[in-house]
Design a protein around this motif. Sequence first.
Motif, PDB file in Angstrom:
ATOM      1  N   UNK A  73      22.159 135.756   5.619  1.00 42.52           N
ATOM      2  CA  UNK A  73      22.652 134.685   6.492  1.00 42.52           C
ATOM      3  C   UNK A  73      23.973 135.065   7.150  1.00 42.52           C
ATOM      4  N   UNK A  74      24.822 135.756   6.403  1.00 49.78           N
ATOM      5  CA  UNK A  74      26.137 136.130   6.917  1.00 49.78           C
ATOM      6  C   UNK A  74      26.031 137.072   8.109  1.00 49.78           C
ATOM      7  N   UNK A  75      25.135 138.044   8.020  1.00 54.48           N
ATOM      8  CA  UNK A  75      25.048 139.069   9.056  1.00 54.48           C
ATOM      9  C   UNK A  75      23.934 138.816  10.074  1.00 54.48           C
ATOM     10  N   UNK A  76      22.860 138.153   9.646  1.00 53.65           N
ATOM     11  CA  UNK A  76      21.746 137.923  10.571  1.00 53.65           C
ATOM     12  C   UNK A  76      21.972 136.687  11.433  1.00 53.65           C
ATOM     13  N   UNK A  77      22.613 135.670  10.859  1.00 52.59           N
ATOM     14  CA  UNK A  77      22.872 134.458  11.624  1.00 52.59           C
ATOM     15  C   UNK A  77      21.749 133.450  11.513  1.00 52.59           C
ATOM     16  N   UNK A  78      22.065 132.216  11.878  1.00 49.91           N
ATOM     17  CA  UNK A  78      21.124 131.106  11.737  1.00 49.91           C
ATOM     18  C   UNK A  78      19.891 131.275  12.609  1.00 49.91           C
ATOM     19  N   UNK A  79      20.052 131.796  13.818  1.00 41.40           N
ATOM     20  CA  UNK A  79      18.915 131.913  14.730  1.00 41.40           C
ATOM     21  C   UNK A  79      17.833 132.812  14.159  1.00 41.40           C
ATOM     22  N   UNK A  80      18.235 133.912  13.522  1.00 38.59           N
ATOM     23  CA  UNK A  80      17.265 134.833  12.942  1.00 38.59           C
ATOM     24  C   UNK A  80      16.549 134.193  11.760  1.00 38.59           C
ATOM     25  N   UNK A  81      17.308 133.464  10.931  1.00 39.95           N
ATOM     26  CA  UNK A  81      16.703 132.799   9.780  1.00 39.95           C
ATOM     27  C   UNK A  81      15.694 131.753  10.249  1.00 39.95           C
ATOM     28  N   UNK A  82      16.047 130.995  11.283  1.00 40.32           N
ATOM     29  CA  UNK A  82      15.126 129.976  11.793  1.00 40.32           C
ATOM     30  C   UNK A  82      13.856 130.606  12.352  1.00 40.32           C
ATOM     31  N   UNK A  83      13.999 131.778  12.945  1.00 39.96           N
ATOM     32  CA  UNK A  83      12.849 132.419  13.564  1.00 39.96           C
ATOM     33  C   UNK A  83      11.925 133.065  12.545  1.00 39.96           C
ATOM     34  N   UNK A  84      12.524 133.721  11.540  1.00 38.47           N
ATOM     35  CA  UNK A  84      11.725 134.463  10.581  1.00 38.47           C
ATOM     36  C   UNK A  84      11.698 133.823   9.191  1.00 38.47           C
ATOM     37  N   UNK A  85      12.274 132.653   9.064  1.00 40.88           N
ATOM     38  CA  UNK A  85      12.344 131.996   7.763  1.00 40.88           C
ATOM     39  C   UNK A  85      11.000 131.683   7.152  1.00 40.88           C
ATOM     40  N   UNK A  86       9.964 131.574   7.993  1.00 44.23           N
ATOM     41  CA  UNK A  86       8.637 131.245   7.459  1.00 44.23           C
ATOM     42  C   UNK A  86       8.137 132.297   6.477  1.00 44.23           C
ATOM     43  N   UNK A  87       8.623 133.524   6.636  1.00 42.32           N
ATOM     44  CA  UNK A  87       8.212 134.580   5.712  1.00 42.32           C
ATOM     45  C   UNK A  87       8.812 134.384   4.329  1.00 42.32           C
ATOM     46  N   UNK A  88       9.876 133.575   4.245  1.00 34.46           N
ATOM     47  CA  UNK A  88      10.489 133.220   2.964  1.00 34.46           C
ATOM     48  C   UNK A  88      10.157 131.782   2.578  1.00 34.46           C
ATOM     49  N   UNK A  89       9.150 131.222   3.253  1.00 34.07           N
ATOM     50  CA  UNK A  89       8.729 129.838   3.007  1.00 34.07           C
ATOM     51  C   UNK A  89       9.854 128.857   3.305  1.00 34.07           C
ATOM     52  N   UNK A  97      18.770 120.181   5.953  1.00 30.09           N
ATOM     53  CA  UNK A  97      19.175 119.286   4.875  1.00 30.09           C
ATOM     54  C   UNK A  97      20.184 119.962   3.956  1.00 30.09           C
ATOM     55  N   UNK A  98      19.907 121.223   3.613  1.00 29.23           N
ATOM     56  CA  UNK A  98      20.824 121.949   2.737  1.00 29.23           C
ATOM     57  C   UNK A  98      22.135 122.243   3.463  1.00 29.23           C
ATOM     58  N   UNK A  99      22.040 122.534   4.777  1.00 30.47           N
ATOM     59  CA  UNK A  99      23.243 122.791   5.562  1.00 30.47           C
ATOM     60  C   UNK A  99      24.160 121.572   5.577  1.00 30.47           C
ATOM     61  N   UNK A 100      23.576 120.388   5.711  1.00 32.77           N
ATOM     62  CA  UNK A 100      24.391 119.167   5.734  1.00 32.77           C
ATOM     63  C   UNK A 100      25.090 118.959   4.404  1.00 32.77           C
ATOM     64  N   UNK A 123      20.651 127.129  -0.818  1.00 30.75           N
ATOM     65  CA  UNK A 123      22.067 126.884  -0.547  1.00 30.75           C
ATOM     66  C   UNK A 123      22.793 128.176  -0.177  1.00 30.75           C
ATOM     67  N   UNK A 124      22.221 129.323  -0.533  1.00 25.69           N
ATOM     68  CA  UNK A 124      22.852 130.602  -0.191  1.00 25.69           C
ATOM     69  C   UNK A 124      22.932 130.802   1.310  1.00 25.69           C
ATOM     70  N   UNK A 125      21.953 130.273   2.044  1.00 23.60           N
ATOM     71  CA  UNK A 125      21.931 130.475   3.496  1.00 23.60           C
ATOM     72  C   UNK A 125      23.068 129.749   4.214  1.00 23.60           C
ATOM     73  N   UNK A 126      23.247 128.437   4.004  1.00 16.41           N
ATOM     74  CA  UNK A 126      24.381 127.792   4.668  1.00 16.41           C
ATOM     75  C   UNK A 126      25.728 128.339   4.221  1.00 16.41           C
ATOM     76  N   UNK A 127      25.805 128.818   2.971  1.00 12.95           N
ATOM     77  CA  UNK A 127      27.049 129.446   2.519  1.00 12.95           C
ATOM     78  C   UNK A 127      27.327 130.707   3.325  1.00 12.95           C
ATOM     79  N   UNK A 128      26.272 131.449   3.625  1.00 16.37           N
ATOM     80  CA  UNK A 128      26.432 132.638   4.449  1.00 16.37           C
ATOM     81  C   UNK A 128      26.718 132.286   5.892  1.00 16.37           C
ATOM     82  N   UNK A 129      26.007 131.268   6.424  1.00 17.91           N
ATOM     83  CA  UNK A 129      26.254 130.829   7.802  1.00 17.91           C
ATOM     84  C   UNK A 129      27.718 130.417   7.969  1.00 17.91           C
ATOM     85  N   UNK A 130      28.217 129.671   6.979  1.00 19.17           N
ATOM     86  CA  UNK A 130      29.576 129.146   7.050  1.00 19.17           C
ATOM     87  C   UNK A 130      30.647 130.145   6.652  1.00 19.17           C
ATOM     88  N   UNK A 131      30.236 131.379   6.350  1.00 16.09           N
ATOM     89  CA  UNK A 131      31.178 132.432   5.959  1.00 16.09           C
ATOM     90  C   UNK A 131      32.072 131.993   4.797  1.00 16.09           C
TER      91      UNK A 131
END
Length: 203
Positions: A73-89, A97-100, A123-131
């Motif tokens: 999340x820190x290096x790829x960014x939210x846009x990449x996670x949203x696009x390819x997140x389906x591969x991680x379910x 919801x977790x970001x909020x 929760x690891x993803x928003x923590x990475x997004x938020x640096x």
Amino acid sequence: MDLISTLIQSLIGNYVGLFILMLLEGMSLPVPSEIVMPLAGAFSRDGFMSLWAVVAVGTMGSLLGSLVDYYIALYAGKAVIRRYGRFLHLNERRIDRVQSWFNKYGVAAVFFMKFVPGFRALISFPAGFGRMKIGKFTLATLGGHVIWDTVLASIGYVYASSWNMLIYLMDKYLNYIAIFLAAGLMMYFVFLLLRTRKGPLKD
């Protein structure tokens, strides 16, 4: 040793298998710690492993998996996670919801989300997004994992006989379970075939 017991012991009844499964769980893959850790605790009661080593190995696996997600999340960014997140379910609604939660509670969210099945790894993803600072993230994550994994492994240790009975029953009725599942899949494919021939169903 019966088939089910052999399969479960080969996956969970050793430190390498336990570490790998909990690593995948920490990476948001569909590996339920609610099953893995109690079974590992039950195996420790039977003498295959040490209970405290089970907690330590499971926790280290989960922590490393969480760090992998954090850095993605820190290096790829939210846009990449949203696009390819389906591969991680993952899906956008769950991430939002977790970001909020993270935006509102910060470090506390990282810690307490570790006790919420289905969201604990996310929760690891928003923590990475938020640096979020890696030190704070690691401590909050480690604390949550230690408590969660200790409780689950202890439950398995205390109720080891019940887990052994469940494994025995699964093995005893394995053929019936396989037939039931095969019949269900066959009916499902027949339904899809008939639906395709008739065209889309209308409301």
